[in-house]
Design an enzyme around this catalytic site. Structure first.
Site, short mmCIF file in Angstrom:
data_model
loop_
_atom_site.label_atom_id
_atom_site.label_comp_id
_atom_site.label_asym_id
_atom_site.label_seq_id
_atom_site.Cartn_x
_atom_site.Cartn_y
_atom_site.Cartn_z
N LYS A 201 0.85 -1.18 0.00
CA LYS A 201 0.00 0.00 0.00
C LYS A 201 0.89 1.24 0.00
O LYS A 201 1.88 1.31 0.72
CB LYS A 201 -0.89 0.01 1.26
CG LYS A 201 -1.79 1.22 1.40
CD LYS A 201 -2.88 1.24 0.36
CE LYS A 201 -3.82 2.43 0.58
NZ LYS A 201 -4.81 2.54 -0.51
N HIS A 235 14.60 9.43 -2.37
CA HIS A 235 14.73 8.35 -1.39
C HIS A 235 16.06 8.37 -0.66
O HIS A 235 16.40 7.40 0.03
CB HIS A 235 14.50 6.98 -2.04
CG HIS A 235 13.20 6.88 -2.78
ND1 HIS A 235 11.98 6.76 -2.13
CD2 HIS A 235 12.92 6.89 -4.11
CE1 HIS A 235 11.02 6.69 -3.04
NE2 HIS A 235 11.56 6.78 -4.24
N ARG A 291 23.45 -2.66 10.10
CA ARG A 291 24.75 -1.98 10.18
C ARG A 291 24.58 -0.67 10.93
O ARG A 291 23.47 -0.29 11.32
CB ARG A 291 25.27 -1.68 8.77
CG ARG A 291 24.26 -0.87 7.93
CD ARG A 291 24.83 -0.34 6.65
NE ARG A 291 23.82 0.18 5.76
CZ ARG A 291 23.23 1.36 5.86
NH1 ARG A 291 23.53 2.17 6.87
NH2 ARG A 291 22.33 1.76 4.98
#
Length: 447
Positions: A201, A235, A291
């Site tokens: 979604k 992003h 990490r």
């Protein structure tokens, strides 16, 4: 405790780990490409080994050369930093086979969390809330249409082995879905050698909230609070802060507790970050990074705990130095990632730094491996430093950040400092009212 740690990275993170090792009295070895022979971490390490030419695949990603460097120098552990081989399960396995400690989780845990589909299944099993979507990889158009209809448009298609926005497409209708599915699979195959994709979604105006966790590998886990990483471009995180301006104390305690219990149940060892999209009071798991994160200093600022020390301690078998009740959160911290890029076009700007002056004063930290006269090579990530500011509250932190940005000078190349000087004066940022789409909309208006 380890006698000698090899640092398999470069730039500011290599220097960050090196300093932690020196504080603990541990000898250091750094590896470097020919392009990084004059880097600060090479100058300050006890030993250095050149492992190849500038391209990463021939140096920082060359497992054979790094293992050879361990054997030559007698290093008994490797700290991978972030990026490069830090989430490479094969690397962790090979080090284990050579009786060299990988300062991080097991290869199995890296594999589980590195596969986005398996990570989502694991998160769900551990009681972590997940975004509604497919349970596994989607290969057929008919199946994709069925899932999208069930969870409702818009939906987002993501590469199972992906990261950094590659192999990620949004579909707002069934017609969009057909094209997006084909495009995402093609991009995923080209970028990662794996064209598996899944559907979730698509949330309209979420924030990106991540929780810093640690496990000791034998069933104990803690969390160090959350970070808000919503200010992003393509992003990629640009600005991170802790605590999040969007959460209240109840939400913060709840999601932190969920994550700490999950890490304990998983038997996880070392540092990890569980990342969520947050909207309308609900958290939705998106991935886990196995990490140390670029933005770890903001967590260190509000907790007073050195996370690299903690990584080394856990990897050595000494366990966690703190219990959950020992961790206290004080004040507010913000990190700005300073990149060698044009602040408007984000075009990389390698070259020679003619003058480099960092800000100082109470609550100011700069993590950077560059200096006046340093030549930034064109082969690697453009991050040249991180400005981390801490204050008693968010208002004081923002005031201090504005002052620190005015003091920061980098001449000879273009940097993203002008962007942060603009952001710190913006009303939405001042009020903490932004989501993961805010920055790209802001930049589009500026153009």
């Amino acid at each position: 405790m380890f006698q000698k740690i090899l640092i398999a990275n470069r730039g500011e993170i290599a220097l960050r780990v090196l300093r932690a090792c020196k504080e603990l009295g541990i000898q250091t070895v750094v590896v470097h490409s020919t392009a990084d022979a004059d880097a600060m971490h090479v100058r300050l390490a006890d030993e250095s080994v050149c492992i190849g030419p500038p391209p990463s695949r021939d140096s920082y990603l060359n497992i054979h050369q790094i293992v050879a460097a361990c054997e030559i120098t007698g290093a008994d552990a490797v700290h991978p930093g972030y990026g490069f081989l830090s989430e490479n399960a094969k690397f962790a396995d090979i080090l284990a086979a050579h009786n060299i400690t990988f300062i991080g989780p097991t290869g199995d845990h890296i594999r589980i969390m590195g596969d986005k589909i398996e990570a989502k299944r694991t998160a769900k099993r551990l009681g972590i809330p997940v975004v509604p979507g497919s349970d596994g990889a989607v290969t057929e158009e008919k199946e994709a249409k069925r899932i999208a209809a069930e969870i409702g448009y818009p939906v987002i298609i993501k590469a199972s082995a992906g990261g950094g926005g590659r192999g990620m497409k949004v579909a707002r209708s069934e017609a969009d879905l057909v094209v997006a599915l084909q495009t995402a699979r093609s991009e995923a195959g080209s970028a990662f050698g794996d064209d598996a994709v899944y559907i979730e979604k698509y949330l309209q105006k979420p924030r990106h909230i991540e929780v810093q966790v640690f496990g000791d590998g034998v069933g104990h886990g803690v969390h160090f609070g959350e970070r808000d990483c919503s200010l992003q471009r393509r992003h990629q995180k640009v600005w991170e802060e802790a605590p999040s301006p969007a959460l209240n104390a109840e939400e913060r305690a709840h999601i932190g507790g969920v994550c700490a219990r999950a890490i304990a149940d998983l038997g996880y060892s070392g540092a990890g970050t569980i990342e969520f999209l947050y909207e309308n009071g609900e958290f939705y798991f998106i991935e886990m990074n196995t990490r140390l994160q670029v933005e770890h200093p903001v967590t260190e600022a509000i907790t007073g705990i050195d996370l690299v020390h903690e990584q080394i301690r856990v990897a050595s078998g000494a366990g966690l130095s703190v219990r959950q009740e020992d961790i206290r959160f004080q004040g507010h911290a913000i990190e700005c990632r300073i990149n060698a890029e044009d602040a408007r076009t984000f075009t990389p700007s390698p070259g020679t730094i003619t003058h480099f002056h960092t800000p100082g004063g109470l609550g100011i930290r700069v993590d950077s491996g560059v200096y006046s006269g340093y030549k930034i090579p064109p082969y690697y990530d453009s991050l040249i430093g991180k400005l981390i500011v801490h204050g008693r509250n968010r208002v004081e932190c923002m005031m201090r950040l504005r002052r620190a940005l005015d003091e920061f000078v980098v001449d000879g190349i273009k940097t993203t400092l002008p962007l942060f000087r603009d952001l710190v004066g913006n009303a939405d940022i001042a009020n903490g009212e932004y989501d993961i789409h805010w920055l790209e909309k802001y930049l589009a208006k500026e153009d």
